[in-house]
Design an enzyme around this catalytic site. Structure first.
Site, mmCIF file in Angstrom:
data_model
loop_
_atom_site.group_PDB
_atom_site.id
_atom_site.type_symbol
_atom_site.label_atom_id
_atom_site.label_comp_id
_atom_site.label_asym_id
_atom_site.label_seq_id
_atom_site.Cartn_x
_atom_site.Cartn_y
_atom_site.Cartn_z
ATOM 1 N N GLN A 145 0.838 -1.205 0.000
ATOM 2 C CA GLN A 145 0.000 0.000 0.000
ATOM 3 C C GLN A 145 0.872 1.254 0.000
ATOM 4 O OE1 GLN A 145 -1.992 0.669 3.759
ATOM 5 N NE2 GLN A 145 -3.636 1.852 2.816
ATOM 6 N N GLY A 146 0.785 2.049 -1.056
ATOM 7 C CA GLY A 146 1.572 3.282 -1.140
ATOM 8 C C GLY A 146 0.707 4.500 -0.872
ATOM 9 N N GLU B 12 -10.033 -0.991 5.584
ATOM 10 C CA GLU B 12 -8.851 -1.252 6.411
ATOM 11 C C GLU B 12 -9.238 -1.269 7.879
ATOM 12 O OE1 GLU B 12 -5.709 1.612 5.830
ATOM 13 O OE2 GLU B 12 -4.345 0.556 7.178
ATOM 14 N N ASN C 290 -4.285 6.618 16.661
ATOM 15 C CA ASN C 290 -5.421 6.627 17.588
ATOM 16 C C ASN C 290 -5.955 8.040 17.836
ATOM 17 O OD1 ASN C 290 -5.045 3.923 17.587
ATOM 18 N ND2 ASN C 290 -4.794 3.687 19.799
ATOM 19 N N GLU C 291 -5.062 9.029 17.725
ATOM 20 C CA GLU C 291 -5.546 10.419 17.879
ATOM 21 C C GLU C 291 -6.508 10.755 16.739
ATOM 22 O OE1 GLU C 291 -2.262 9.631 18.057
ATOM 23 O OE2 GLU C 291 -2.040 9.841 20.226
HETATM 24 C C1 LIG Z 1 4.552 -0.290 11.314
HETATM 25 C C2 LIG Z 1 3.873 0.641 10.361
HETATM 26 C C3 LIG Z 1 3.403 0.167 9.155
HETATM 27 C C4 LIG Z 1 2.822 1.040 8.228
HETATM 28 N N1 LIG Z 1 2.427 0.553 7.001
HETATM 29 C C5 LIG Z 1 1.992 1.414 6.060
HETATM 30 C C6 LIG Z 1 1.736 0.956 4.723
HETATM 31 O O1 LIG Z 1 1.894 -0.226 4.408
HETATM 32 N N2 LIG Z 1 1.330 1.862 3.805
HETATM 33 C C7 LIG Z 1 1.132 3.179 4.112
HETATM 34 O O2 LIG Z 1 0.745 3.933 3.231
HETATM 35 N N3 LIG Z 1 1.361 3.641 5.361
HETATM 36 C C8 LIG Z 1 1.807 2.791 6.337
HETATM 37 N N4 LIG Z 1 2.074 3.256 7.607
HETATM 38 C C9 LIG Z 1 1.953 4.690 7.876
HETATM 39 C C10 LIG Z 1 0.841 5.070 8.824
HETATM 40 O O3 LIG Z 1 -0.403 5.028 8.181
HETATM 41 C C11 LIG Z 1 1.196 6.493 9.353
HETATM 42 O O4 LIG Z 1 2.353 6.349 10.154
HETATM 43 C C12 LIG Z 1 0.081 7.091 10.143
HETATM 44 O O5 LIG Z 1 -1.002 7.408 9.319
HETATM 45 C C13 LIG Z 1 0.566 8.379 10.872
HETATM 46 O O6 LIG Z 1 1.185 9.245 9.989
HETATM 47 P P1 LIG Z 1 2.631 9.825 10.275
HETATM 48 O O7 LIG Z 1 3.538 8.705 10.640
HETATM 49 O O8 LIG Z 1 3.019 10.700 9.142
HETATM 50 O O9 LIG Z 1 2.473 10.714 11.585
HETATM 51 P P2 LIG Z 1 1.873 12.193 11.656
HETATM 52 O O10 LIG Z 1 0.656 12.284 10.816
HETATM 53 O O11 LIG Z 1 2.978 13.156 11.399
HETATM 54 O O12 LIG Z 1 1.445 12.270 13.165
HETATM 55 C C14 LIG Z 1 2.390 12.488 14.221
HETATM 56 C C15 LIG Z 1 1.613 12.528 15.530
HETATM 57 O O13 LIG Z 1 0.692 13.639 15.532
HETATM 58 C C16 LIG Z 1 -0.630 13.181 15.745
HETATM 59 N N5 LIG Z 1 -1.567 13.954 14.920
HETATM 60 C C17 LIG Z 1 -1.429 14.250 13.599
HETATM 61 N N6 LIG Z 1 -2.491 14.970 13.178
HETATM 62 C C18 LIG Z 1 -3.317 15.129 14.234
HETATM 63 C C19 LIG Z 1 -4.583 15.773 14.430
HETATM 64 N N7 LIG Z 1 -5.219 16.360 13.430
HETATM 65 N N8 LIG Z 1 -5.141 15.708 15.657
HETATM 66 C C20 LIG Z 1 -4.519 15.086 16.692
HETATM 67 N N9 LIG Z 1 -3.309 14.473 16.567
HETATM 68 C C21 LIG Z 1 -2.718 14.483 15.367
HETATM 69 C C22 LIG Z 1 -0.636 11.717 15.325
HETATM 70 O O14 LIG Z 1 -1.636 10.975 15.968
HETATM 71 C C23 LIG Z 1 0.763 11.280 15.756
HETATM 72 O O15 LIG Z 1 0.757 10.961 17.121
HETATM 73 C C24 LIG Z 1 2.649 2.408 8.549
HETATM 74 C C25 LIG Z 1 3.105 2.882 9.787
HETATM 75 C C26 LIG Z 1 3.719 2.041 10.681
HETATM 76 C C27 LIG Z 1 4.222 2.602 11.979
#
Ligand SMILES: Cc1cc2nc3c(=O)[nH]c(=O)nc-3n(C[C@H](O)[C@H](O)[C@H](O)COP(=O)(O)OP(=O)(O)OC[C@H]3O[C@@H](n4cnc5c(N)ncnc54)[C@H](O)[C@@H]3O)c2cc1C
Length: 398
Positions: free
Chosen positions: A124-125, A243, A383-384
């Protein structure tokens, strides 16, 4: 919320089949938290495929099992209780339903049979550096150039990209005022393709699960586009719903909690088995109660769903509580094994390791599992973000 006689008969049938068909070495790896190889997953996939049980969420006329929501729940739970590996959701749970819903006849014929048979696997990209929770801000560009798109950019946290044959990708095909507009949904080969560089990111458990994928002038044919150009956000949302709803896995958590009890029954604390310790018992009981509440919430949602009633943001609620209880159980497992859980030897989690474990059989995997599961409250939408969804959808807060 009670299973009917037919459901109970179905449960017995599923249980007997899994017991007879799940290879014991694979079951042990799952229950003991060791690395499950691509071959192990493929082997289990093919067993379920031959039985006609590989796609519980697909309609029967598309090769799915055609089961009711309750039967799907029972199947998921029995797989978890038996220690069956959780198959990758990217093909069967995500892009498959998308192609069924939005794809052309040619795309359905090209992709769906191989998803079912396990011949081709997917990743998934979606996420990118700087675009995770705020997914619509994604920057990977796909420019239309004659008979193909030219892709440049990067995807981050791409689970299992190093094992995948194909990727489904959200890309920007135009820049519009609203960031949700101008996004398109493409599917294309990722393995050994010119311009695609898949680099490993090693997670806290020491294993390769996620990657960063770089695209430099990658040419993909125009028929890689699913649905309409620029309307990929609608597809993205459809897929995210799948999902979140597919993430049940209560049976697997029951198995993990049972394992905590077993370890705590054999490990001693102050001259008695740890399981007799009042504080530890209280913690285990609390985790069990929370797990039961997740289960009851799922069953309640299933009952509503089966009666064609609205379930609101319950999938977000389940995602939050399930990931929290999963993290708690992994913490209890580390506590139960105490100093035996200290070794941090990744090689011992792989096939071919033949040194006798010190302490519980699965002690070496407990800390890596605990570490990896810190990510459970981040992936599938943090979870947020799930709390924001509940606040908006159910509590009407904005
Ligand atoms: C082990 C693992 C596997 C994954 N696999 C995939 C995959 O196969 N394909 C894919 O596309 N993605 C994948 N992901 C990505 C995952 O979907 C993202 O990490 C997730 O959506 C959070 O985005 P981010 O890491 O950019 O964090 P950010 O969006 O930068 O968030 C950072 C922190 O800020 C909080 N935050 C951000 N916005 C808000 C808001 N509006 N209100 C309150 N809090 C907020 C978040 O909850 C988090 O705690 C994977 C992630 C992990 C850790």
């Amino acid at each position: 919320m009670q299973f009917s006689q037919e459901d109970l008969a179905f449960q017995r049938e599923v249980r007997a089949f899994i017991q007879a068909s799940l290879p014991d070495d694979v079951r042990k790896k799952v229950v003991h938290g060791n690395e499950v190889t691509k071959d192990d997953y493929t082997h289990w996939h093919k067993i379920l495929y031959r039985k006609g049980w590989i796609a519980p969420n697909w309609p029967a006329d598309q090769g799915g099992s055609g089961w009711s929501a309750i039967q799907r729940y029972i199947f998921d739970e029995e797989c978890g209780l038996a220690g069956a590996p959780r198959l990758s959701p990217f093909g069967l749970g995500m892009v498959g339903p998308v192609i069924m819903h939005f794809g052309s006849a040619a795309q359905k014929a090209r992709y769906l049979p191989n998803i079912l048979s396990g011949e081709e696997t997917w990743c998934q990209g979606y996420s990118e550096p700087g675009s995770g929770s705020d997914l619509a801000s994604l920057q990977t560009r796909a420019e239309r150039k004659g008979d193909h798109y030219l892709i440049n950019g990067s995807k981050l946290w791409t689970s299992l990209a190093h094992h995948a044959d194909l990727i489904f990708c959200l890309v920007r095909t135009s820049i519009e005022k609203k960031k949700q507009d101008g996004i398109s949904f493409l599917v294309f080969g990722i393995k050994d393709q010119p311009g695609i560089d898949i680099r490993p990111l090693i997670t806290l458990n020491g294993l390769r699960h996620v990657n960063q994928v770089f695209f430099t002038d990658v040419k993909v044919p125009l028929d890689s586009l699913i649905g309409e150009e620029g309307k990929g956000w609608t597809i993205a949302k459809y897929l995210l719903e799948h999902e979140r709803v597919s993430g049940g896995g209560v049976g697997a958590l029951k198995t993990a909690l049972q394992r905590v009890k077993e370890i705590a029954s054999s490990e001693m604390s102050d001259g008695q088995p740890l399981i007799e310790d009042t504080d530890f018992r209280r913690r285990v009981a609390q985790a069990e109660i929370e797990l039961m509440s997740v289960e009851q919430t799922m069953l309640r949602a299933l009952a509503l769903f089966s009666a064609d009633r609205q379930i609101g943001a319950v999938s977000s609620l389940i995602k939050i509580r399930r990931s929290e209880v999963e993290q708690t159980i992994s913490e209890l497992a580390v506590m139960a094994a105490h100093y035996y859980a200290m070794p941090y030897n990744v090689a011992s989690l792989r096939d071919g390791w033949n040194e006798e474990p010190i302490g519980p059989e699965d002690a070496n995997a407990l800390t890596p599992t605990y570490m990896f599961l810190r990510a459970a409250s981040i992936y599938s939408g943090s979870n947020e973000i799930q709390r924001n969804i509940i606040a908006k959808a159910d509590l009407r807060l904005s």
